[in-house]
Design a protein around this motif. Structure first.
Motif, PDB file in Angstrom:
ATOM      1  N   LEU A   6      38.796  23.421  47.138  1.00 27.50           N
ATOM      2  CA  LEU A   6      38.718  23.971  45.792  1.00 27.50           C
ATOM      3  C   LEU A   6      37.325  23.693  45.253  1.00 27.50           C
ATOM      4  CD1 LEU A   6      42.101  22.911  44.147  1.00 27.50           C
ATOM      5  CD2 LEU A   6      41.509  25.064  45.274  1.00 27.50           C
ATOM      6  N   TYR A   7      36.709  24.736  44.701  1.00 32.49           N
ATOM      7  CA  TYR A   7      35.387  24.647  44.086  1.00 32.49           C
ATOM      8  C   TYR A   7      35.450  25.255  42.693  1.00 32.49           C
ATOM      9  CZ  TYR A   7      32.648  23.779  48.383  1.00 32.49           C
ATOM     10  OH  TYR A   7      32.091  23.242  49.515  1.00 32.49           O
ATOM     11  N   PRO A   8      34.642  24.739  41.758  1.00 30.63           N
ATOM     12  CA  PRO A   8      34.515  25.430  40.476  1.00 30.63           C
ATOM     13  C   PRO A   8      33.667  26.683  40.680  1.00 30.63           C
ATOM     14  CG  PRO A   8      33.061  23.518  40.548  1.00 30.63           C
ATOM     15  CD  PRO A   8      33.865  23.509  41.825  1.00 30.63           C
ATOM     16  N   LEU A   9      34.009  27.748  39.970  1.00 33.10           N
ATOM     17  CA  LEU A   9      33.283  29.013  40.078  1.00 33.10           C
ATOM     18  C   LEU A   9      32.633  29.337  38.732  1.00 33.10           C
ATOM     19  CD1 LEU A   9      32.739  31.592  41.861  1.00 33.10           C
ATOM     20  CD2 LEU A   9      34.696  32.607  40.678  1.00 33.10           C
ATOM     21  N   PRO A  10      31.325  29.604  38.721  1.00 36.40           N
ATOM     22  CA  PRO A  10      30.704  30.029  37.469  1.00 36.40           C
ATOM     23  C   PRO A  10      31.365  31.319  36.967  1.00 36.40           C
ATOM     24  CG  PRO A  10      29.019  29.506  39.117  1.00 36.40           C
ATOM     25  CD  PRO A  10      30.350  29.507  39.820  1.00 36.40           C
ATOM     26  N   ASP A  11      31.565  31.416  35.645  1.00 35.69           N
ATOM     27  CA  ASP A  11      32.227  32.589  35.072  1.00 35.69           C
ATOM     28  C   ASP A  11      31.534  33.893  35.426  1.00 35.69           C
ATOM     29  OD1 ASP A  11      34.352  31.272  33.910  1.00 35.69           O
ATOM     30  OD2 ASP A  11      33.292  30.947  32.018  1.00 35.69           O
ATOM     31  N   ASP A  12      30.207  33.859  35.544  1.00 40.03           N
ATOM     32  CA  ASP A  12      29.488  35.100  35.842  1.00 40.03           C
ATOM     33  C   ASP A  12      29.536  35.478  37.323  1.00 40.03           C
ATOM     34  OD1 ASP A  12      27.802  33.091  36.739  1.00 40.03           O
ATOM     35  OD2 ASP A  12      26.007  33.885  35.746  1.00 40.03           O
ATOM     36  N   ALA A  13      30.261  34.702  38.128  1.00 42.77           N
ATOM     37  CA  ALA A  13      30.370  34.997  39.559  1.00 42.77           C
ATOM     38  C   ALA A  13      31.760  35.484  39.956  1.00 42.77           C
ATOM     39  CB  ALA A  13      29.997  33.766  40.377  1.00 42.77           C
ATOM     40  N   VAL A  14      32.622  35.751  38.987  1.00 37.35           N
ATOM     41  CA  VAL A  14      33.992  36.182  39.298  1.00 37.35           C
ATOM     42  C   VAL A  14      33.974  37.471  40.119  1.00 37.35           C
ATOM     43  CG1 VAL A  14      36.202  36.938  38.337  1.00 37.35           C
ATOM     44  CG2 VAL A  14      34.997  35.000  37.331  1.00 37.35           C
ATOM     45  N   MET A  56      28.665  31.367  47.958  1.00 39.63           N
ATOM     46  CA  MET A  56      28.488  30.092  48.648  1.00 39.63           C
ATOM     47  C   MET A  56      27.213  29.386  48.175  1.00 39.63           C
ATOM     48  SD  MET A  56      31.259  29.827  50.198  1.00 39.63           S
ATOM     49  CE  MET A  56      31.010  28.355  51.136  1.00 39.63           C
ATOM     50  N   ARG A  57      26.141  30.134  47.935  1.00 41.63           N
ATOM     51  CA  ARG A  57      24.913  29.527  47.413  1.00 41.63           C
ATOM     52  C   ARG A  57      25.133  28.974  46.003  1.00 41.63           C
ATOM     53  NH1 ARG A  57      22.468  33.904  49.859  1.00 41.63           N
ATOM     54  NH2 ARG A  57      22.188  34.991  47.880  1.00 41.63           N
ATOM     55  N   LEU A  58      25.918  29.680  45.200  1.00 50.64           N
ATOM     56  CA  LEU A  58      26.169  29.242  43.824  1.00 50.64           C
ATOM     57  C   LEU A  58      26.996  27.955  43.756  1.00 50.64           C
ATOM     58  CD1 LEU A  58      26.990  32.664  42.124  1.00 50.64           C
ATOM     59  CD2 LEU A  58      24.951  31.248  41.751  1.00 50.64           C
ATOM     60  N   ILE A  59      27.869  27.753  44.725  1.00 51.51           N
ATOM     61  CA  ILE A  59      28.772  26.601  44.666  1.00 51.51           C
ATOM     62  C   ILE A  59      28.417  25.484  45.643  1.00 51.51           C
ATOM     63  CG2 ILE A  59      30.672  28.029  43.820  1.00 51.51           C
ATOM     64  CD1 ILE A  59      31.925  27.857  46.634  1.00 51.51           C
ATOM     65  N   GLU A  60      27.400  25.672  46.469  1.00 53.78           N
ATOM     66  CA  GLU A  60      27.145  24.737  47.561  1.00 53.78           C
ATOM     67  C   GLU A  60      26.936  23.286  47.114  1.00 53.78           C
ATOM     68  OE1 GLU A  60      23.755  25.939  49.846  1.00 53.78           O
ATOM     69  OE2 GLU A  60      22.479  26.079  48.076  1.00 53.78           O
ATOM     70  N   ARG A 141      37.889  26.009  33.152  1.00 45.73           N
ATOM     71  CA  ARG A 141      36.967  26.720  34.040  1.00 45.73           C
ATOM     72  C   ARG A 141      37.758  27.400  35.154  1.00 45.73           C
ATOM     73  NH1 ARG A 141      32.351  23.256  36.222  1.00 45.73           N
ATOM     74  NH2 ARG A 141      31.582  25.325  36.747  1.00 45.73           N
ATOM     75  N   ARG A 142      37.070  28.161  35.945  1.00 47.17           N
ATOM     76  CA  ARG A 142      37.689  28.829  37.102  1.00 47.17           C
ATOM     77  C   ARG A 142      37.500  27.967  38.347  1.00 47.17           C
ATOM     78  NH1 ARG A 142      38.656  33.966  35.290  1.00 47.17           N
ATOM     79  NH2 ARG A 142      37.477  34.509  33.421  1.00 47.17           N
ATOM     80  N   VAL A 143      38.560  27.855  39.134  1.00 43.33           N
ATOM     81  CA  VAL A 143      38.514  27.108  40.380  1.00 43.33           C
ATOM     82  C   VAL A 143      39.038  28.037  41.474  1.00 43.33           C
ATOM     83  CG1 VAL A 143      39.461  25.123  41.625  1.00 43.33           C
ATOM     84  CG2 VAL A 143      38.790  24.891  39.231  1.00 43.33           C
ATOM     85  N   ILE A 144      38.327  28.055  42.610  1.00 44.81           N
ATOM     86  CA  ILE A 144      38.680  28.987  43.687  1.00 44.81           C
ATOM     87  C   ILE A 144      38.959  28.236  44.996  1.00 44.81           C
ATOM     88  CG2 ILE A 144      37.499  30.982  42.735  1.00 44.81           C
ATOM     89  CD1 ILE A 144      35.107  30.287  44.626  1.00 44.81           C
ATOM     90  N   PRO A 145      39.834  28.811  45.839  1.00 44.23           N
ATOM     91  CA  PRO A 145      40.072  28.260  47.171  1.00 44.23           C
ATOM     92  C   PRO A 145      39.075  28.852  48.161  1.00 44.23           C
ATOM     93  CG  PRO A 145      41.654  29.998  46.722  1.00 44.23           C
ATOM     94  CD  PRO A 145      40.775  29.892  45.509  1.00 44.23           C
ATOM     95  N   VAL A 146      38.294  28.004  48.793  1.00 45.65           N
ATOM     96  CA  VAL A 146      37.256  28.450  49.735  1.00 45.65           C
ATOM     97  C   VAL A 146      37.519  27.786  51.073  1.00 45.65           C
ATOM     98  CG1 VAL A 146      34.771  28.429  50.222  1.00 45.65           C
ATOM     99  CG2 VAL A 146      35.580  28.701  47.869  1.00 45.65           C
ATOM    100  N   TRP A 147      37.387  28.531  52.140  1.00 45.72           N
ATOM    101  CA  TRP A 147      37.602  27.969  53.475  1.00 45.72           C
ATOM    102  C   TRP A 147      36.260  27.793  54.169  1.00 45.72           C
ATOM    103  CZ3 TRP A 147      39.012  32.475  51.398  1.00 45.72           C
ATOM    104  CH2 TRP A 147      38.408  33.628  51.875  1.00 45.72           C
ATOM    105  N   MET A 148      36.119  26.696  54.840  1.00 44.01           N
ATOM    106  CA  MET A 148      34.921  26.417  55.623  1.00 44.01           C
ATOM    107  C   MET A 148      35.234  25.444  56.723  1.00 44.01           C
ATOM    108  SD  MET A 148      32.711  24.465  52.676  1.00 44.01           S
ATOM    109  CE  MET A 148      31.793  25.848  52.231  1.00 44.01           C
TER     110      MET A 148
END
Length: 148
Positions: A6-14, A56-60, A141-148
């Motif tokens: 789980l990562y936080p996602l900037p609102d402008d990146a939805v 990925m660059r925004l949340i790295e 805030r927004r939180v997204i599921p990311v796989w890596m």
């Protein structure tokens, strides 16, 4: 083996998240034989991949927590999807579905996520106390599921 985080996602990146979270084959399946259809699939995948790389660059450098091993792409039509999803722990699957559209975290959603995860310990999952602290830190805030 990939894990779901789980990562936080900037609102402008939805928009970028919603575009880049899937591949063309997840959305449409695989085309038949015509070369033109395959070229369209590849073109779409390139665009989706660019969006995914941007997210990925925004949340790295953001903080994250791990939900467990393996991952799910909800609603995937890719023929390989059942194999990819094999062995995904139930709670990891359910939380991925809950957060797939990048909703704003709220008390009710946070409670649902924590209740789902409290049903057991999955291999590779961070401790529930760490996940709860992460969710509290990102309330609203927004939180997204990311796989890596």
């Amino acid at each position: 083996m990939k894990h779901t985080y789980l990562y936080p996602l900037p609102d402008d990146a939805v928009f970028l998240w919603r575009l880049g979270r899937t591949s063309a084959s997840d959305l449409f399946g695989l085309p038949g034989e015509p070369d033109e259809q395959w070229m369209t699939l590849i073109t779409l995948d390139d665009a989706f991949g660019t969006a995914r790389e941007t997210v990925m660059r925004l949340i790295e450098d953001a903080d994250r927590v791990c939900l467990g091993r393996r991952y799910v792409v909800p609603g995937s039509l890719d023929p390989a999807s059942p194999e990819v999803e094999e062995g995904v722990e139930r709670a990891t699957r359910e939380v991925t579905h809950l957060l797939w559209d990048a909703p704003l975290l709220s008390g009710e959603l946070t409670a649902r996520v924590l209740a789902t995860l409290s049903s057991g310990r999955a291999p590779g999952r961070d401790p529930l106390v760490d996940i709860a602290a992460f969710l509290r830190a990102h309330d609203g805030r927004r939180v997204i599921p990311v796989w890596m």
